[in-house]
Motif scaffolding. Sequence first.
Motif, PDB file in Angstrom:
ATOM      1  N   VAL A 156       0.874  -1.178   0.000  1.00 13.93           N
ATOM      2  CA  VAL A 156       0.000   0.000   0.000  1.00 13.93           C
ATOM      3  C   VAL A 156       0.908   1.224   0.000  1.00 13.93           C
ATOM      4  N   ILE A 157       0.639   2.150  -0.922  1.00 13.97           N
ATOM      5  CA  ILE A 157       1.370   3.418  -0.972  1.00 13.97           C
ATOM      6  C   ILE A 157       0.353   4.547  -0.890  1.00 13.97           C
ATOM      7  N   ALA A 158       0.541   5.430   0.083  1.00 11.38           N
ATOM      8  CA  ALA A 158      -0.268   6.643   0.192  1.00 11.38           C
ATOM      9  C   ALA A 158       0.671   7.810  -0.084  1.00 11.38           C
ATOM     10  N   ALA A 159       0.331   8.625  -1.069  1.00 12.91           N
ATOM     11  CA  ALA A 159       1.206   9.732  -1.459  1.00 12.91           C
ATOM     12  C   ALA A 159       0.381  10.987  -1.678  1.00 12.91           C
ATOM     13  N   THR A 160       0.925  12.123  -1.264  1.00 11.99           N
ATOM     14  CA  THR A 160       0.255  13.399  -1.486  1.00 11.99           C
ATOM     15  C   THR A 160       1.185  14.332  -2.239  1.00 11.99           C
ATOM     16  N   ALA A 161       0.604  15.152  -3.080  1.00 11.06           N
ATOM     17  CA  ALA A 161       1.330  16.172  -3.840  1.00 11.06           C
ATOM     18  C   ALA A 161       2.472  15.564  -4.657  1.00 11.06           C
ATOM     19  N   ILE A 162       2.174  14.489  -5.372  1.00  9.51           N
ATOM     20  CA  ILE A 162       3.183  13.891  -6.249  1.00  9.51           C
ATOM     21  C   ILE A 162       2.886  14.302  -7.686  1.00  9.51           C
ATOM     22  N   LEU A 202       6.870  -0.050   7.672  1.00  9.09           N
ATOM     23  CA  LEU A 202       6.547   1.223   7.033  1.00  9.09           C
ATOM     24  C   LEU A 202       7.810   1.917   6.551  1.00  9.09           C
ATOM     25  N   ARG A 203       7.682   2.605   5.427  1.00 16.50           N
ATOM     26  CA  ARG A 203       8.729   3.508   4.945  1.00 16.50           C
ATOM     27  C   ARG A 203       8.057   4.848   4.676  1.00 16.50           C
ATOM     28  N   THR A 204       8.755   5.933   4.937  1.00 13.89           N
ATOM     29  CA  THR A 204       8.184   7.252   4.700  1.00 13.89           C
ATOM     30  C   THR A 204       9.141   8.101   3.880  1.00 13.89           C
ATOM     31  N   ALA A 205       8.577   9.083   3.193  1.00  7.08           N
ATOM     32  CA  ALA A 205       9.358  10.061   2.433  1.00  7.08           C
ATOM     33  C   ALA A 205       8.680  11.408   2.564  1.00  7.08           C
ATOM     34  N   GLY A 206       9.469  12.475   2.553  1.00  7.05           N
ATOM     35  CA  GLY A 206       8.919  13.817   2.698  1.00  7.05           C
ATOM     36  C   GLY A 206       8.776  14.187   4.161  1.00  7.05           C
ATOM     37  N   THR A 207       8.403  15.426   4.395  1.00  8.30           N
ATOM     38  CA  THR A 207       8.221  15.919   5.754  1.00  8.30           C
ATOM     39  C   THR A 207       6.812  15.599   6.218  1.00  8.30           C
ATOM     40  N   SER A 211      11.610   3.824  -4.703  1.00  3.47           N
ATOM     41  CA  SER A 211      12.712   4.713  -5.055  1.00  3.47           C
ATOM     42  C   SER A 211      12.208   5.891  -5.886  1.00  3.47           C
ATOM     43  N   SER A 212      11.331   5.611  -6.846  1.00  3.84           N
ATOM     44  CA  SER A 212      10.745   6.674  -7.674  1.00  3.84           C
ATOM     45  C   SER A 212       9.891   7.614  -6.841  1.00  3.84           C
ATOM     46  N   VAL A 213       9.094   7.051  -5.937  1.00  2.00           N
ATOM     47  CA  VAL A 213       8.239   7.873  -5.082  1.00  2.00           C
ATOM     48  C   VAL A 213       9.085   8.755  -4.168  1.00  2.00           C
ATOM     49  N   ALA A 214      10.070   8.178  -3.509  1.00  5.26           N
ATOM     50  CA  ALA A 214      10.905   8.938  -2.572  1.00  5.26           C
ATOM     51  C   ALA A 214      11.666  10.059  -3.269  1.00  5.26           C
ATOM     52  N   ASP A 215      12.080   9.825  -4.512  1.00  3.60           N
ATOM     53  CA  ASP A 215      12.811  10.846  -5.264  1.00  3.60           C
ATOM     54  C   ASP A 215      11.908  11.976  -5.752  1.00  3.60           C
ATOM     55  N   SER A 216      10.588  11.746  -5.799  1.00  2.00           N
ATOM     56  CA  SER A 216       9.665  12.722  -6.384  1.00  2.00           C
ATOM     57  C   SER A 216       8.772  13.417  -5.366  1.00  2.00           C
ATOM     58  N   THR A 217       9.019  13.259  -4.085  1.00  2.00           N
ATOM     59  CA  THR A 217       8.145  13.856  -3.070  1.00  2.00           C
ATOM     60  C   THR A 217       8.746  15.117  -2.464  1.00  2.00           C
ATOM     61  N   ALA A 218       9.254  15.991  -3.302  1.00  2.00           N
ATOM     62  CA  ALA A 218       9.889  17.221  -2.813  1.00  2.00           C
ATOM     63  C   ALA A 218       8.936  18.039  -1.943  1.00  2.00           C
ATOM     64  N   GLY A 227       5.689  16.960  -1.273  1.00  4.84           N
ATOM     65  CA  GLY A 227       4.641  16.106  -0.739  1.00  4.84           C
ATOM     66  C   GLY A 227       5.154  15.130   0.297  1.00  4.84           C
ATOM     67  N   THR A 228       4.319  14.136   0.566  1.00  3.29           N
ATOM     68  CA  THR A 228       4.669  13.084   1.512  1.00  3.29           C
ATOM     69  C   THR A 228       4.244  11.743   0.939  1.00  3.29           C
ATOM     70  N   ALA A 229       4.848  10.685   1.438  1.00  7.53           N
ATOM     71  CA  ALA A 229       4.477   9.348   0.996  1.00  7.53           C
ATOM     72  C   ALA A 229       4.769   8.338   2.100  1.00  7.53           C
ATOM     73  N   VAL A 230       3.949   7.287   2.127  1.00  5.92           N
ATOM     74  CA  VAL A 230       4.121   6.194   3.072  1.00  5.92           C
ATOM     75  C   VAL A 230       3.925   4.890   2.314  1.00  5.92           C
ATOM     76  N   LEU A 231       4.816   3.949   2.552  1.00  7.29           N
ATOM     77  CA  LEU A 231       4.721   2.611   1.981  1.00  7.29           C
ATOM     78  C   LEU A 231       4.560   1.622   3.120  1.00  7.29           C
ATOM     79  N   ALA A 232       3.551   0.749   3.018  1.00  7.22           N
ATOM     80  CA  ALA A 232       3.377  -0.353   3.971  1.00  7.22           C
ATOM     81  C   ALA A 232       3.515  -1.649   3.187  1.00  7.22           C
ATOM     82  N   HIS A 233       4.374  -2.537   3.671  1.00  9.30           N
ATOM     83  CA  HIS A 233       4.540  -3.824   3.003  1.00  9.30           C
ATOM     84  C   HIS A 233       4.841  -4.905   4.037  1.00  9.30           C
ATOM     85  N   PRO A 234       4.575  -6.176   3.677  1.00 10.21           N
ATOM     86  CA  PRO A 234       4.778  -7.275   4.624  1.00 10.21           C
ATOM     87  C   PRO A 234       6.225  -7.387   5.084  1.00 10.21           C
ATOM     88  N   ALA A 235       6.396  -7.812   6.326  1.00  4.85           N
ATOM     89  CA  ALA A 235       7.725  -8.038   6.891  1.00  4.85           C
ATOM     90  C   ALA A 235       7.623  -9.165   7.912  1.00  4.85           C
TER      91      ALA A 235
END
Length: 103
Positions: free
Chosen positions: A6-12, A71-76, A46-53, A55-63
């Motif tokens: 699941v990826i939630a991203a804003t302002a991408i 969880l992984r996050t990008a942006g402030t 990697s593409s999402v994290a590089d493009s969230t200048a 915005g923000t993004a969160v990735l949830a994946h199995p572990a």
Amino acid sequence: MPSMIVIAATAIPDHLRGALSRWLLEVTPELYVGSVSAKVRDELWSSVADSTAAGTAVLAHPADNEQGFTLRTAGTQRREPIDFEGLTLISFRRESQETAKPF
């Protein structure tokens, strides 16, 4: 082996929304769900994290942990995942004195 992400991203940017839509379903605006391999997941993130200048993004994946996901996050973001004795908890950042609105 594919796993659900699941990826939630804003302002991408639109080009990134298009790229995510090729691999995942956009179930609501800026919320993407799908099953992909770990390699595809890492490339998409990697593409999402590089493009969230701006915005923000969160990735949830199995572990392989107690909660069953990570969880992984990008942006402030105001919410920040923290590790607490092996469990992921969410910490809220306070507004700094400089950005706080006067009464």
